[in-house]
Design an enzyme around this catalytic site. Structure first.
Site, mmCIF file in Angstrom:
data_model
loop_
_atom_site.group_PDB
_atom_site.id
_atom_site.type_symbol
_atom_site.label_atom_id
_atom_site.label_comp_id
_atom_site.label_asym_id
_atom_site.label_seq_id
_atom_site.Cartn_x
_atom_site.Cartn_y
_atom_site.Cartn_z
ATOM 1 N N TYR A 47 -18.507 -28.528 -49.187
ATOM 2 C CA TYR A 47 -19.736 -28.751 -49.946
ATOM 3 C C TYR A 47 -20.936 -28.188 -49.182
ATOM 4 C CZ TYR A 47 -23.364 -31.263 -52.546
ATOM 5 O OH TYR A 47 -24.469 -31.584 -53.296
ATOM 6 N N LYS A 95 -23.195 -24.921 -50.328
ATOM 7 C CA LYS A 95 -24.631 -25.014 -50.582
ATOM 8 C C LYS A 95 -25.419 -24.068 -49.683
ATOM 9 C CE LYS A 95 -24.090 -27.922 -53.857
ATOM 10 N NZ LYS A 95 -24.292 -27.497 -55.265
#
Length: 275
Positions: free
Chosen positions: A174, A178
């Site tokens: 994650y 990002k």
């Protein structure tokens, strides 16, 4: 209720119609054609019905952002409605919702497809916003070669990068995805600029959405609350906070802003870096 939108109204595309996406659509919708897209039909229909009920002109379309043909069809549908002047991508999976592979396919590959496919249909004077996360600012440093690869590797080859293969931690994927969003937007801003359009990313902190509440209830919830308490603002963000920041990046006040990331986290990252 009949719509007052004119046939020549510009088109705003919102991908991901949960808490943040719905708030953005509600704020940007007046006088525009709204194209809403989501993978979850139930969420999509509820958002479309809510907006139609208060007078917005809404078209709803299912999309799988991890599939290029699906994203390409969405971009073509948007262009068929009129001049695509606003594109907002909010769709994503958090580490508490999905395993590592799914996080990479949606949060990394999906953003790359949206930037490439909407980069070919966005109208001159248009603008895009990719909703990333403050996690991209907290990700362990990558070397220059890895950052360059994340920024410029053709989307269809992204998941084959050696340092992505074999990743098993959803949380690590994650943060990496990002950070990659920031880098992909920087690179895409050049191509969008050739069309006379701008694109930026926006990195929310902990927002009071269903996803945010899931994260607070998860194994890292206690740490997240501690970060909020240590921040300057000392509260959860709201979807309306994100909609306001998105409106700025899409609007004329940001006409000299492209290829950058706006951190909207209540001061969490600043507090962590200064502690």
């Amino acid at each position: 209720m009949s719509s007052t939108v004119t046939p020549a109204a510009p088109v705003t595309v919102v991908i991901g119609t949960g808490g943040m996406g719905l708030a953005v659509a509600r704020r940007q919708g007046p006088g525009r054609r709204l194209l809403l897209a989501d993978f979850d039909a139930k969420v999509l229909d509820a958002a479309a019905d809510a907006l139609r009920g208060v007078g917005h002109d809404v078209t709803a379309r299912a999309v799988d952002v991890s599939s290029r043909p699906s994203v390409a069809a969405l971009a073509d549908a948007a262009a068929g409605l009129g001049a695509v002047t606003e594109v907002v991508h909010t769709a994503g999976l958090s580490p508490v919702q999905a395993p590592a592979e799914a996080v990479l396919r949606v949060d990394l590959l999906g953003v790359a497809y949206v930037l490439e496919e909407f980069g070919r249909v966005v109208a001159p004077g248009g603008a895009g916003v990719v909703v990333a996360s403050m996690a991209g600012h907290m990700n362990p440093p990558l070397d220059a070669e890895q950052e360059r690869a994340l920024a410029t590797t053709p989307a269809d080859e992204l998941l084959g990068l050696p340092f992505l293969r074999g990743q098993t931690s959803a949380a690590a994927c994650y943060g990496l995805a990002k950070r990659a969003n920031h880098l992909r937007v920087q690179a895409a801003s050049v191509a969008w600029g050739r069309r006379g359009a701008r694109v930026n990313s926006l990195s929310p902190g902990v927002i009071a959405t269903p996803m945010g509440r899931q994260e607070l209830a998860g194994e890292h919830g206690e740490g997240m609350r501690a970060m909020i308490d240590a921040s300057a603002v000392r509260r959860l963000g709201t979807p309306d906070d994100i909609a306001a920041a998105t409106a700025f990046l899409l609007g004329p006040g940001a006409s000299f802003v492209s290829g950058t990331d706006l951190l909207v986290d209540g001061g969490v990252v600043a507090a962590l870096r200064s502690a």
